[in-house]
Design an enzyme around this catalytic site. Structure first.
Site, PDB file in Angstrom:
ATOM      1  N   TYR A  65      30.886 -14.106 -26.413  1.00 40.15           N
ATOM      2  CA  TYR A  65      30.417 -12.719 -26.460  1.00 40.15           C
ATOM      3  C   TYR A  65      29.447 -12.533 -27.629  1.00 40.15           C
ATOM      4  O   TYR A  65      28.367 -11.967 -27.486  1.00 40.15           O
ATOM      5  CB  TYR A  65      31.606 -11.757 -26.598  1.00 40.15           C
ATOM      6  CG  TYR A  65      31.192 -10.298 -26.516  1.00 40.15           C
ATOM      7  CD1 TYR A  65      30.903  -9.704 -25.290  1.00 40.15           C
ATOM      8  CD2 TYR A  65      31.063  -9.520 -27.669  1.00 40.15           C
ATOM      9  CE1 TYR A  65      30.510  -8.373 -25.206  1.00 40.15           C
ATOM     10  CE2 TYR A  65      30.669  -8.193 -27.599  1.00 40.15           C
ATOM     11  CZ  TYR A  65      30.404  -7.618 -26.362  1.00 40.15           C
ATOM     12  OH  TYR A  65      30.001  -6.302 -26.289  1.00 40.15           O
ATOM     13  N   ILE A  84      29.543   2.965 -20.543  1.00 40.73           N
ATOM     14  CA  ILE A  84      28.309   3.411 -21.195  1.00 40.73           C
ATOM     15  C   ILE A  84      27.205   3.612 -20.154  1.00 40.73           C
ATOM     16  O   ILE A  84      26.504   4.620 -20.156  1.00 40.73           O
ATOM     17  CB  ILE A  84      27.873   2.373 -22.268  1.00 40.73           C
ATOM     18  CG1 ILE A  84      28.899   2.351 -23.406  1.00 40.73           C
ATOM     19  CG2 ILE A  84      26.472   2.657 -22.768  1.00 40.73           C
ATOM     20  CD1 ILE A  84      28.765   1.169 -24.369  1.00 40.73           C
ATOM     21  N   LYS A  88      25.429 -11.513 -27.635  1.00 39.62           N
ATOM     22  CA  LYS A  88      24.892 -10.278 -28.217  1.00 39.62           C
ATOM     23  C   LYS A  88      23.863 -10.564 -29.312  1.00 39.62           C
ATOM     24  O   LYS A  88      22.910  -9.812 -29.483  1.00 39.62           O
ATOM     25  CB  LYS A  88      26.038  -9.394 -28.731  1.00 39.62           C
ATOM     26  CG  LYS A  88      26.894  -8.844 -27.592  1.00 39.62           C
ATOM     27  CD  LYS A  88      26.042  -7.997 -26.621  1.00 39.62           C
ATOM     28  CE  LYS A  88      26.804  -7.473 -25.442  1.00 39.62           C
ATOM     29  NZ  LYS A  88      25.976  -6.642 -24.540  1.00 39.62           N
ATOM     30  N   SER A  97      22.828  -4.204 -27.118  1.00 37.64           N
ATOM     31  CA  SER A  97      23.477  -5.366 -27.757  1.00 37.64           C
ATOM     32  C   SER A  97      24.845  -4.898 -28.208  1.00 37.64           C
ATOM     33  O   SER A  97      25.619  -4.329 -27.428  1.00 37.64           O
ATOM     34  CB  SER A  97      22.607  -5.873 -28.913  1.00 37.64           C
ATOM     35  OG  SER A  97      23.257  -6.904 -29.621  1.00 37.64           O
ATOM     36  N   SER A 119      29.859   2.018 -14.591  1.00 33.86           N
ATOM     37  CA  SER A 119      31.047   2.237 -15.438  1.00 33.86           C
ATOM     38  C   SER A 119      30.652   2.464 -16.893  1.00 33.86           C
ATOM     39  O   SER A 119      29.547   2.097 -17.321  1.00 33.86           O
ATOM     40  CB  SER A 119      31.954   0.999 -15.324  1.00 33.86           C
ATOM     41  OG  SER A 119      32.992   1.031 -16.271  1.00 33.86           O
ATOM     42  N   ASP A 129      24.099  -8.749  -8.505  1.00 36.37           N
ATOM     43  CA  ASP A 129      24.717  -9.613  -9.522  1.00 36.37           C
ATOM     44  C   ASP A 129      23.655  -9.832 -10.591  1.00 36.37           C
ATOM     45  O   ASP A 129      22.656 -10.504 -10.355  1.00 36.37           O
ATOM     46  CB  ASP A 129      25.161 -10.942  -8.905  1.00 36.37           C
ATOM     47  CG  ASP A 129      25.705 -11.890  -9.976  1.00 36.37           C
ATOM     48  OD1 ASP A 129      25.812 -11.487 -11.162  1.00 36.37           O
ATOM     49  OD2 ASP A 129      26.013 -13.048  -9.627  1.00 36.37           O
TER      50      ASP A 129
HETATM   51  N1  LIG Z   1      32.732  -0.829 -25.073  1.00 35.82           N
HETATM   52  C1  LIG Z   1      32.435  -1.376 -26.230  1.00 35.82           C
HETATM   53  O1  LIG Z   1      33.247  -1.395 -27.166  1.00 35.82           O
HETATM   54  C2  LIG Z   1      31.074  -1.984 -26.437  1.00 35.82           C
HETATM   55  C3  LIG Z   1      30.695  -2.245 -27.762  1.00 35.82           C
HETATM   56  C4  LIG Z   1      29.452  -2.830 -27.983  1.00 35.82           C
HETATM   57  C5  LIG Z   1      28.626  -3.148 -26.912  1.00 35.82           C
HETATM   58  N2  LIG Z   1      29.043  -2.878 -25.639  1.00 35.82           N
HETATM   59  C6  LIG Z   1      28.153  -3.261 -24.542  1.00 35.82           C
HETATM   60  O2  LIG Z   1      27.824  -2.132 -23.775  1.00 35.82           O
HETATM   61  C7  LIG Z   1      27.553  -2.548 -22.427  1.00 35.82           C
HETATM   62  C8  LIG Z   1      28.342  -1.675 -21.476  1.00 35.82           C
HETATM   63  O3  LIG Z   1      29.720  -1.900 -21.687  1.00 35.82           O
HETATM   64  P1  LIG Z   1      30.830  -0.847 -21.281  1.00 35.82           P
HETATM   65  O4  LIG Z   1      31.681  -0.672 -22.464  1.00 35.82           O
HETATM   66  O5  LIG Z   1      30.200   0.306 -20.641  1.00 35.82           O
HETATM   67  O6  LIG Z   1      31.647  -1.733 -20.223  1.00 35.82           O
HETATM   68  P2  LIG Z   1      32.113  -1.429 -18.714  1.00 35.82           P
HETATM   69  O7  LIG Z   1      32.983  -2.573 -18.347  1.00 35.82           O
HETATM   70  O8  LIG Z   1      32.642  -0.047 -18.600  1.00 35.82           O
HETATM   71  O9  LIG Z   1      30.733  -1.496 -17.898  1.00 35.82           O
HETATM   72  C9  LIG Z   1      30.059  -2.701 -17.658  1.00 35.82           C
HETATM   73  C10 LIG Z   1      29.456  -2.661 -16.263  1.00 35.82           C
HETATM   74  O10 LIG Z   1      28.730  -3.883 -16.063  1.00 35.82           O
HETATM   75  C11 LIG Z   1      28.978  -4.295 -14.717  1.00 35.82           C
HETATM   76  N3  LIG Z   1      28.791  -5.738 -14.572  1.00 35.82           N
HETATM   77  C12 LIG Z   1      29.478  -6.730 -15.200  1.00 35.82           C
HETATM   78  N4  LIG Z   1      29.059  -7.926 -14.758  1.00 35.82           N
HETATM   79  C13 LIG Z   1      28.095  -7.700 -13.831  1.00 35.82           C
HETATM   80  C14 LIG Z   1      27.294  -8.530 -13.008  1.00 35.82           C
HETATM   81  N5  LIG Z   1      27.388  -9.879 -13.032  1.00 35.82           N
HETATM   82  N6  LIG Z   1      26.400  -7.952 -12.178  1.00 35.82           N
HETATM   83  C15 LIG Z   1      26.314  -6.599 -12.109  1.00 35.82           C
HETATM   84  N7  LIG Z   1      27.052  -5.770 -12.842  1.00 35.82           N
HETATM   85  C16 LIG Z   1      27.921  -6.304 -13.716  1.00 35.82           C
HETATM   86  C17 LIG Z   1      30.427  -3.894 -14.437  1.00 35.82           C
HETATM   87  O11 LIG Z   1      30.692  -3.838 -13.063  1.00 35.82           O
HETATM   88  C18 LIG Z   1      30.498  -2.546 -15.135  1.00 35.82           C
HETATM   89  O12 LIG Z   1      30.166  -1.494 -14.254  1.00 35.82           O
HETATM   90  C19 LIG Z   1      27.907  -4.030 -22.349  1.00 35.82           C
HETATM   91  O13 LIG Z   1      26.733  -4.787 -22.455  1.00 35.82           O
HETATM   92  C20 LIG Z   1      28.776  -4.234 -23.575  1.00 35.82           C
HETATM   93  O14 LIG Z   1      28.746  -5.555 -24.040  1.00 35.82           O
HETATM   94  C21 LIG Z   1      30.242  -2.292 -25.378  1.00 35.82           C
END
Ligand SMILES: NC(=O)c1ccc[n+]([C@@H]2O[C@H](COP(=O)([O-])OP(=O)(O)OC[C@H]3O[C@@H](n4cnc5c(N)ncnc54)[C@H](O)[C@@H]3O)[C@@H](O)[C@H]2O)c1
Length: 342
Positions: free
Chosen positions: A202, A42, A206, A188, A40, A87
């Site tokens: 959170y 990023i 990070k 991060s 999903s 996981d």
């Molecule tokens: N979206 C933002 O605003 C943002 C900003 C800064 C950092 N981030 C970081 O970027 C990264 C990706 O986030 P995103 O926005 O793509 O979120 P997202 O929810 O679209 O994707 C996260 C993915 O991690 C998987 N996941 C969660 N827990 C899990 C587990 N226990 N085992 C296996 N898979 C697991 C989910 O199934 C999902 O596919 C994260 O680390 C997030 O903290 C996101």
């Protein structure tokens, strides 16, 4: 400037990244890549970009439905992608995932790990600190966010270094990727740099990932003799993805810009493809309607004072303004003066 601009003797990062350079993805061809959280947001963007560049990509994620759908879409185009349900908070589960990536790769190696799995449950908040529950024993807070974001990344780093060593060219068949191309890219957040309220777990996770990255970065000279590798960090501000989709309308209503997944993928590709980049932290600011790459190097090192001036510049000159909302204060007003101090 005084002596502090000199790097210490121990090598731990290269110079600031030049964002005007074009990105050449050709050296991702046949690279064996793991993207945690690749089903999903990023992670899915990274999976797509790496697969399109010819990498062999293994998605490690708990979301089978999304993971399999992405595999189906990309393999239909003749790209090399597989999904392994994992996981990320479980060491044995991640180990199984890492082994499956090596089996899937053309040269039975592991080259690149991108740690994108993450959650943001925000089960802790300042209400927690303000609560007055004298009469009751408190319930233990959930550690789920720490377990996935921090412990999960810790396991990923441990497994990456183990399998990088095991699959260096001496041990791997002819034609393996060059050792310098082995790399861990930690995801991060700007929440790992600037204080925010109401997301204690959170934010701690990070900052923790950032600390882990710094420590792995400093291990370069110790392990390089045996296992040369690179490591860089990506720190996005608000990015329009499923993780924060519930708050995006509210942010936009306040006039807050958000970045797009493509902006983060661009930052990841830049550090992944350029083997001259080591130990750098890249900020992904909110998107503005201007041409060119708006990502920038935070200067999270000795010379950059652990990103302090880089963050001030990012807030004052725009792009990191979202963090003002998180900090519940007028960071711009407070920091404008700081930028001009001698
Ligand atoms: N979206 C933002 O605003 C943002 C900003 C800064 C950092 N981030 C970081 O970027 C990264 C990706 O986030 P995103 O926005 O793509 O979120 P997202 O929810 O679209 O994707 C996260 C993915 O991690 C998987 N996941 C969660 N827990 C899990 C587990 N226990 N085992 C296996 N898979 C697991 C989910 O199934 C999902 O596919 C994260 O680390 C997030 O903290 C996101």
């Amino acid at each position: 400037m005084a002596e502090t601009s000199k790097l210490p003797e121990t090598f731990y990062s290269t110079n600031k990244i030049d964002f005007s350079k074009p990105i050449d993805t050709s050296n991702l061809k046949e690279k064996s890549t793991i993207v945690t959280g690749g089903a999903s947001g990023i992670g899915a963007g990274v999976v797509t970009a790496f697969a399109e560049a010819g990498a062999y990509v293994t998605i490690l994620d708990r979301n089978e439905e999304l993971g399999n759908a992405l595999v189906e879409k990309l393999t239909a185009k003749g790209l090399h992608v597989q999904f392994t349900k994992v996981d990320i908070a479980s060491f044995s589960s991640q180990t199984t995932g890492f082994k499956s990536a090596i089996s899937f790769s053309p040269h039975k190696t592991l080259d690149i790990v991108v740690t994108s799995a993450g959650i943001s449950t925000s089960t802790t908040s300042t209400k927690w600190l303000a609560s007055n529950a004298d009469n009751d024993d408190p319930e233990p807070p959930s550690t789920a966010t720490l377990d996935v974001n921090l412990t999960g990344s810790f396991y990923s780093a441990h497994l990456a270094l183990h399998y990088f060593k095991k699959t260096t060219p001496e041990a791997a068949p002819e034609g393996d990727a060059t050792p310098q191309s082995k790399q861990i890219i930690f995801i991060s957040s700007l929440a790992g740099y600037l204080p925010a309220r109401d997301a204690l777990d959170y934010q701690a996770s990070k900052f923790g990932v950032r600390g882990l990255w710094k420590s792995v970065r400093h291990s370069h000279d110790i392990v390089s003799e045996h296992t040369p590798f690179r490591t860089n960090l990506i720190a996005p501000t608000f990015i329009n993805s499923p993780l924060i989709e519930r708050i995006v309308p509210g942010l936009k209503a306040k006039g807050q810009g958000v970045g797009e997944v493509d902006d983060v993928v661009g930052g990841i590709l830049r550090v992944a493809c350029d083997e001259a980049i080591y130990g750098r932290a890249v900020a992904i600011p909110v998107r503005r309607e201007v041409a060119g790459d708006r990502n920038f190097d935070l200067g999270d090192d000795w010379e950059g004072r652990d990103a302090g001036p880089g963050l001030v510049e990012g807030i004052v000159n725009g792009g990191l303004e979202g963090l003002q909302l998180l900090s519940h204060s007028s960071a711009e007003g407070r920091l404008k003066g700081v930028g001009t101090r001698g």
